[in-house]
Design a protein around this motif. Structure first.
Motif, PDB file in Angstrom:
ATOM      1  N   ASP A  64      16.184  -8.271  47.225  1.00 54.64           N
ATOM      2  CA  ASP A  64      16.518  -9.665  47.475  1.00 54.64           C
ATOM      3  C   ASP A  64      15.589 -10.127  48.588  1.00 54.64           C
ATOM      4  N   ASN A  65      14.532 -10.805  48.204  1.00 53.77           N
ATOM      5  CA  ASN A  65      13.533 -11.202  49.187  1.00 53.77           C
ATOM      6  C   ASN A  65      14.039 -12.277  50.147  1.00 53.77           C
ATOM      7  N   THR A  66      15.069 -12.992  49.760  1.00 50.11           N
ATOM      8  CA  THR A  66      15.640 -13.989  50.677  1.00 50.11           C
ATOM      9  C   THR A  66      16.373 -13.318  51.827  1.00 50.11           C
ATOM     10  N   LYS A  67      16.794 -12.065  51.594  1.00 48.05           N
ATOM     11  CA  LYS A  67      17.508 -11.312  52.625  1.00 48.05           C
ATOM     12  C   LYS A  67      16.670 -10.171  53.204  1.00 48.05           C
ATOM     13  N   ASN A  68      15.416 -10.081  52.733  1.00 50.79           N
ATOM     14  CA  ASN A  68      14.543  -9.015  53.221  1.00 50.79           C
ATOM     15  C   ASN A  68      15.177  -7.644  53.035  1.00 50.79           C
ATOM     16  N   THR A  69      15.788  -7.421  51.876  1.00 50.41           N
ATOM     17  CA  THR A  69      16.576  -6.206  51.641  1.00 50.41           C
ATOM     18  C   THR A  69      16.244  -5.585  50.301  1.00 50.41           C
ATOM     19  N   LEU A  70      16.209  -4.258  50.318  1.00 51.89           N
ATOM     20  CA  LEU A  70      15.995  -3.446  49.124  1.00 51.89           C
ATOM     21  C   LEU A  70      17.290  -2.728  48.786  1.00 51.89           C
ATOM     22  N   TYR A  71      17.543  -2.519  47.482  1.00 49.63           N
ATOM     23  CA  TYR A  71      18.763  -1.846  47.045  1.00 49.63           C
ATOM     24  C   TYR A  71      18.447  -0.711  46.089  1.00 49.63           C
ATOM     25  N   LEU A  72      19.385   0.239  46.029  1.00 48.63           N
ATOM     26  CA  LEU A  72      19.346   1.274  44.998  1.00 48.63           C
ATOM     27  C   LEU A  72      20.774   1.472  44.501  1.00 48.63           C
ATOM     28  N   GLN A  73      21.033   1.004  43.301  1.00 44.73           N
ATOM     29  CA  GLN A  73      22.333   1.207  42.673  1.00 44.73           C
ATOM     30  C   GLN A  73      22.297   2.540  41.950  1.00 44.73           C
ATOM     31  N   MET A  74      23.194   3.434  42.318  1.00 40.66           N
ATOM     32  CA  MET A  74      23.216   4.775  41.754  1.00 40.66           C
ATOM     33  C   MET A  74      24.527   4.980  40.997  1.00 40.66           C
ATOM     34  N   ASN A  75      24.433   5.166  39.707  1.00 44.15           N
ATOM     35  CA  ASN A  75      25.596   5.386  38.852  1.00 44.15           C
ATOM     36  C   ASN A  75      25.533   6.779  38.236  1.00 44.15           C
ATOM     37  N   SER A  76      26.661   7.231  37.723  1.00 45.03           N
ATOM     38  CA  SER A  76      26.742   8.546  37.066  1.00 45.03           C
ATOM     39  C   SER A  76      26.121   9.629  37.939  1.00 45.03           C
ATOM     40  N   LEU A  77      26.511   9.635  39.192  1.00 45.47           N
ATOM     41  CA  LEU A  77      25.908  10.559  40.137  1.00 45.47           C
ATOM     42  C   LEU A  77      26.235  12.004  39.790  1.00 45.47           C
ATOM     43  N   LYS A  78      25.269  12.877  40.072  1.00 46.13           N
ATOM     44  CA  LYS A  78      25.399  14.303  39.798  1.00 46.13           C
ATOM     45  C   LYS A  78      25.241  15.080  41.116  1.00 46.13           C
ATOM     46  N   PRO A  79      25.774  16.280  41.184  1.00 47.92           N
ATOM     47  CA  PRO A  79      25.604  17.079  42.410  1.00 47.92           C
ATOM     48  C   PRO A  79      24.137  17.246  42.793  1.00 47.92           C
ATOM     49  N   GLU A  80      23.251  17.307  41.812  1.00 45.42           N
ATOM     50  CA  GLU A  80      21.824  17.473  42.119  1.00 45.42           C
ATOM     51  C   GLU A  80      21.189  16.213  42.703  1.00 45.42           C
ATOM     52  N   ASP A  81      21.926  15.130  42.766  1.00 45.08           N
ATOM     53  CA  ASP A  81      21.436  13.925  43.454  1.00 45.08           C
ATOM     54  C   ASP A  81      21.674  14.004  44.964  1.00 45.08           C
ATOM     55  N   THR A  82      22.375  15.031  45.398  1.00 40.69           N
ATOM     56  CA  THR A  82      22.640  15.199  46.824  1.00 40.69           C
ATOM     57  C   THR A  82      21.335  15.349  47.597  1.00 40.69           C
ATOM     58  N   ALA A  83      21.148  14.484  48.587  1.00 38.03           N
ATOM     59  CA  ALA A  83      19.906  14.481  49.362  1.00 38.03           C
ATOM     60  C   ALA A  83      20.006  13.430  50.458  1.00 38.03           C
ATOM     61  N   VAL A  84      19.019  13.446  51.335  1.00 35.54           N
ATOM     62  CA  VAL A  84      18.822  12.328  52.248  1.00 35.54           C
ATOM     63  C   VAL A  84      17.893  11.348  51.540  1.00 35.54           C
ATOM     64  N   TYR A  85      18.303  10.106  51.468  1.00 35.85           N
ATOM     65  CA  TYR A  85      17.531   9.075  50.775  1.00 35.85           C
ATOM     66  C   TYR A  85      16.793   8.217  51.792  1.00 35.85           C
ATOM     67  N   TYR A  86      15.496   8.019  51.539  1.00 37.82           N
ATOM     68  CA  TYR A  86      14.648   7.278  52.443  1.00 37.82           C
ATOM     69  C   TYR A  86      14.096   6.021  51.772  1.00 37.82           C
ATOM     70  N   CYS A  87      14.053   4.963  52.532  1.00 38.35           N
ATOM     71  CA  CYS A  87      13.398   3.727  52.132  1.00 38.35           C
ATOM     72  C   CYS A  87      11.973   3.751  52.681  1.00 38.35           C
ATOM     73  N   ALA A  88      11.023   3.292  51.864  1.00 39.82           N
ATOM     74  CA  ALA A  88       9.629   3.288  52.301  1.00 39.82           C
ATOM     75  C   ALA A  88       8.967   1.989  51.882  1.00 39.82           C
ATOM     76  N   ALA A  89       8.072   1.490  52.730  1.00 43.69           N
ATOM     77  CA  ALA A  89       7.368   0.243  52.428  1.00 43.69           C
ATOM     78  C   ALA A  89       5.867   0.441  52.559  1.00 43.69           C
ATOM     79  N   ALA A  90       5.146  -0.109  51.601  1.00 40.30           N
ATOM     80  CA  ALA A  90       3.690  -0.071  51.670  1.00 40.30           C
ATOM     81  C   ALA A  90       3.206  -1.130  52.667  1.00 40.30           C
ATOM     82  N   PRO A  91       1.988  -0.983  53.179  1.00 44.36           N
ATOM     83  CA  PRO A  91       1.473  -1.979  54.126  1.00 44.36           C
ATOM     84  C   PRO A  91       1.077  -3.291  53.462  1.00 44.36           C
ATOM     85  N   VAL A  92       0.832  -3.227  52.166  1.00 46.17           N
ATOM     86  CA  VAL A  92       0.437  -4.418  51.426  1.00 46.17           C
ATOM     87  C   VAL A  92       1.098  -4.379  50.063  1.00 46.17           C
ATOM     88  N   SER A  93       0.807  -5.395  49.261  1.00 49.48           N
ATOM     89  CA  SER A  93       1.336  -5.424  47.900  1.00 49.48           C
ATOM     90  C   SER A  93       0.433  -4.579  47.014  1.00 49.48           C
TER      91      SER A  93
END
Length: 125
Positions: free
Chosen positions: A73-102
């Motif tokens: 949502d660029n109006t809110k300067n926010t990124l999302y990740l909707q995660m459904n049907s989660l599995k035990p192997e999805d267990t992790a630390v999740y990181y957000c990353a941004a490139a310096p340009v487009s």
């Protein structure tokens, strides 16, 4: 200083859902490519999903296709990740990353300059 900040992690049972958010300050967030990566204990950091500045182009790891959805949502300067049907192997630390340009949507970590501190996602069986 650019600092993405993740939120929304937690403990969930297998088959459940979570939505992660990432807000960034000090960056024109809405004009760059952004992505989610994750790192499980004892494993290397791996790509999860990425999205172009406009949201028109996305890329997913095969392991999450059909279960996870990246959006922004660029109006809110926010990124999302909707995660459904989660599995035990999805267990992790999740990181957000941004490139310096487009840039093109990519799964290569070196293309992303700004990284958050991560949020823990734990999926119990």
């Amino acid at each position: 200083q650019v600092q993405p900040v993740e939120s929304g992690g937690g403990l969930v049972q297998a088959g459940g859902s979570l939505r992660l958010s990432c807000a960034a300050s000090g960056l024109t967030f809405n004009s760059v490519t952004v992505a989610w990566f994750r790192q499980a204990p004892g494993k290397e950091r791996e790509f999860v999903a990425a999205i172009s500045w406009s949201g028109s182009s996305t890329k997913y790891a095969d392991s999450v296709k059909g279960r996870f959805t990246i959006s922004r949502d660029n109006t809110k300067n926010t990124l999302y990740l909707q995660m459904n049907s989660l599995k035990p192997e999805d267990t992790a630390v999740y990181y957000c990353a941004a490139a310096p340009v487009s840039t093109v949507v990519t799964s290569t970590p070196n293309n992303y300059r700004y990284w958050g501190q991560g949020t823990q996602v734990t999926v119990s069986s």
